[in-house]
Design an enzyme around this catalytic site. Structure first.
Site, PDB file in Angstrom:
ATOM      1  N   GLU A   8       0.816  -1.216   0.000  1.00 31.60           N
ATOM      2  CA  GLU A   8       0.000   0.000   0.000  1.00 31.60           C
ATOM      3  C   GLU A   8       0.850   1.267   0.000  1.00 31.60           C
ATOM      4  OE1 GLU A   8      -3.387   0.429   2.592  1.00 31.60           O
ATOM      5  OE2 GLU A   8      -3.615  -1.742   2.763  1.00 31.60           O
ATOM      6  N   ASP A  78      -2.173  -4.210   3.379  1.00 30.08           N
ATOM      7  CA  ASP A  78      -2.184  -4.352   4.837  1.00 30.08           C
ATOM      8  C   ASP A  78      -3.075  -5.508   5.305  1.00 30.08           C
ATOM      9  OD1 ASP A  78      -0.440  -2.279   5.017  1.00 30.08           O
ATOM     10  OD2 ASP A  78      -1.911  -0.781   5.649  1.00 30.08           O
ATOM     11  N   GLU A  82      -9.570  -3.338   5.248  1.00 31.23           N
ATOM     12  CA  GLU A  82      -9.320  -2.381   4.170  1.00 31.23           C
ATOM     13  C   GLU A  82      -8.254  -2.911   3.222  1.00 31.23           C
ATOM     14  OE1 GLU A  82     -10.973   0.513   3.571  1.00 31.23           O
ATOM     15  OE2 GLU A  82     -12.291  -0.028   5.241  1.00 31.23           O
ATOM     16  N   TYR A 283       2.001  -4.635  13.060  1.00 34.13           N
ATOM     17  CA  TYR A 283       0.890  -3.849  12.515  1.00 34.13           C
ATOM     18  C   TYR A 283       0.045  -3.263  13.633  1.00 34.13           C
ATOM     19  CZ  TYR A 283      -2.568  -2.393   9.099  1.00 34.13           C
ATOM     20  OH  TYR A 283      -3.400  -1.646   8.295  1.00 34.13           O
ATOM     21  N   ARG A 285      -3.048  -1.741  13.544  1.00 35.25           N
ATOM     22  CA  ARG A 285      -4.517  -1.782  13.555  1.00 35.25           C
ATOM     23  C   ARG A 285      -4.944  -3.178  13.961  1.00 35.25           C
ATOM     24  NH1 ARG A 285      -3.737   1.717   8.937  1.00 35.25           N
ATOM     25  NH2 ARG A 285      -4.492   3.801   9.460  1.00 35.25           N
TER      26      ARG A 285
END
Length: 491
Positions: A8, A78, A82, A283, A285
């Protein structure tokens, strides 16, 4: 064989290219490049199939050219909902035939190469979940935002998540305005000892009427305050422990950044992204409060190497995830615990990294231990109703700092003296304290995020954008209250 790896963020490209070497070309989608159209609904009954348009043709054209020259395309977006949707849109926009979906939760050579070995397909269940939320946002927001803007005569928007968040702020403001304070009284006896001053509080419960929470008879409280001599009825000491907190998840990281570092949610997530792309943390999130077995071993190795073997618990500390948690990957942690400080990042990112490092290490240490002492006193004299009065005191002493060795805030409790049952002691002062109940506190950024999380409103990836929308569009006002604490007020 040449393979194309699409991530991304452009900031990841150089590092991942270095890990993979020749035979691979790494490029970036620059986040979302395909979305619902801006000037029309883009979804309609009865089937509600989304109509997507390319929003960044330059990026798509560049990726199409690179994909033509590749024998295999790896979609390394990711590892969240999303990211899964972006992988799907890459497949559709580039019309890929030979592709594989890979995901890694930390940008390290080991993690990147392991993801290639475990390449799979796009999870269409996650894609559908993202698409469903996006369509809901459009069906609600697109239809309501126009009339709302007309009514307010300014640009406004309604959203699936921001609307209940705003409602929480408004409800709290209404609670504060409707609040009626209650005046009440406490009586505290102060004693002198070699260990320092200590206090015992009068037990007013026997005098409270049914449904009454606070003692309100000032005259009787003054009568209690005339008491000076007390007999020790009972003294007991028991061991208590304070367990370490879990490592950070997205919501708790935002809360800690706000309350401890005075960093706003949007900035906190940007800094976490900076640390992730610098391969310093996993990560960010996530809503899973546990570390992987490998990470626990890394923490314990660090403790052993730094002479803290006796701080290692007999088994890994675990926490239960909240209902609805995806638990797709572990909590936020350093990729390498030997990196005590974050280098080559911004100063704020380094401060956030320190917070993450200490929280992750502390989570896998033994509890802090205390000796908690309770003293029950009874006055030798009586009040004007002819009764002796009971007072109680509590204090504690740390016997083992455990996870608090990492510098956790430990507000000191009063230290009680060594007394024996039946001993008669005299207070240096017994006084009435007039108090008043306080209204509910206004939400800070940290407490509003916690309320949203507790109410299961929003997801880890949405908290920062919710706060940004509420403030940037002036749906709430920010105001300094108390000790400079920033709070939200309804407009």
């Amino acid at each position: 064989m040449t393979a194309l790896v699409i991530v991304e963020s452009p900031n990841k490209v150089k590092k991942i290219q270095k890990y993979l070497g020749t035979g691979y070309v790494v490029a970036a989608s620059v986040g979302h490049f395909r979305d619902l159209p801006q000037k029309e609904m883009g979804v309609a009954p009865p089937r509600f199939i989304p109509k997507y348009v390319i929003t960044n043709m330059r990026v798509v054209s560049n990726l199409q050219q690179k994909a033509k020259d590749a024998e295999m395309v790896y979609l390394a977006t990711d590892p969240d909902r999303e990211g899964e949707a972006i992988a799907y849109h890459l497949r559709e926009a580039l019309r890929l035939k030979n592709y594989r979906r890979i995901a890694f939760h930390e940008i390290t050579e080991k993690a990147v190469k392991a993801s290639l070995a475990e390449a799979g397909d796009i999870d269409m269940g996650l894609v559908a979940a993202q698409e469903g939320r996006r369509v809901m946002d459009r069906l609600v927001g697109y239809r309501v935002s126009g009339p709302l803007s007309d009514r307010l005569q300014q640009r406004a928007s309604a959203g699936r998540v921001q609307t209940p968040a705003l409602r929480l702020v408004v409800d709290r403001e209404n609670e504060i305005r409707a609040f009626v304070p209650t005046n009440y009284f406490e009586v505290v006896a102060t004693f002198e000892a070699e260990t320092g001053k200590w206090e015992a509080k009068w037990d007013s419960k026997p005098y409270l009427k049914a449904g009454q929470d606070y003692f309100q008879d000032e005259a009787f409280a003054n009568s209690v305050a005339t008491l000076r001599e007390f007999t020790v009825q009972d003294i007991s000491t028991k061991p208590v422990t304070r367990k370490p907190p879990p490592p950070f998840i997205s919501s708790t990281l935002i809360q800690a950044a706000s309350s401890q570092l005075k960093i706003k949610p949007k900035k906190a997530m940007q800094l976490a992204q900076e640390l992730f792309e610098a391969a310093l943390i996993t990560y960010h999130r996530t809503d899973t409060p546990n570390l992987s077995d490998e990470a626990v071993g890394m923490v314990w190795d660090w403790l052993r190497q730094n002479g803290k073997d006796n701080y290692i618990p007999p088994a890994a500390n675990k926490w239960k995830a909240k209902g609805g948690a995806q638990e797709a990957h572990e909590a936020i942690r350093p990729t390498d615990f030997s990196n005590r400080e974050a280098n080559n990042v911004s100063s704020d990112a380094a401060r956030l990294y320190d917070l993450i490092w200490r929280r992750a290490v502390a989570s896998q240490m033994k509890p802090a231990c205390f000796d908690e002492t309770s003293i029950h006193l009874r006055s030798t004299q009586t009040t004007n109703d002819g009764r002796q009065q009971d007072f109680h005191a509590k204090g504690r002493v740390m016997t083992f700092n455990g996870w608090m060795a990492l510098g956790a805030d430990n507000k000191q409790s009063q230290q009680l003296p060594s007394l024996s049952g039946g001993a008669v002691i005299t207070s240096s002062d017994t006084m009435v304290k007039a108090k008043r109940t306080q209204p509910p506190k206004r939400y800070t950024e940290a407490t509003l995020v916690k309320k949203l999380e507790d109410s299961e409103i929003g997801r880890p990836s949405t908290y920062a954008s919710i706060m940004e929308t509420l403030t940037s569009r002036h749906y709430v006002r920010e105001h300094k209250e108390g000790k400079g604490k920033q709070v939200y007020l309804a407009p």
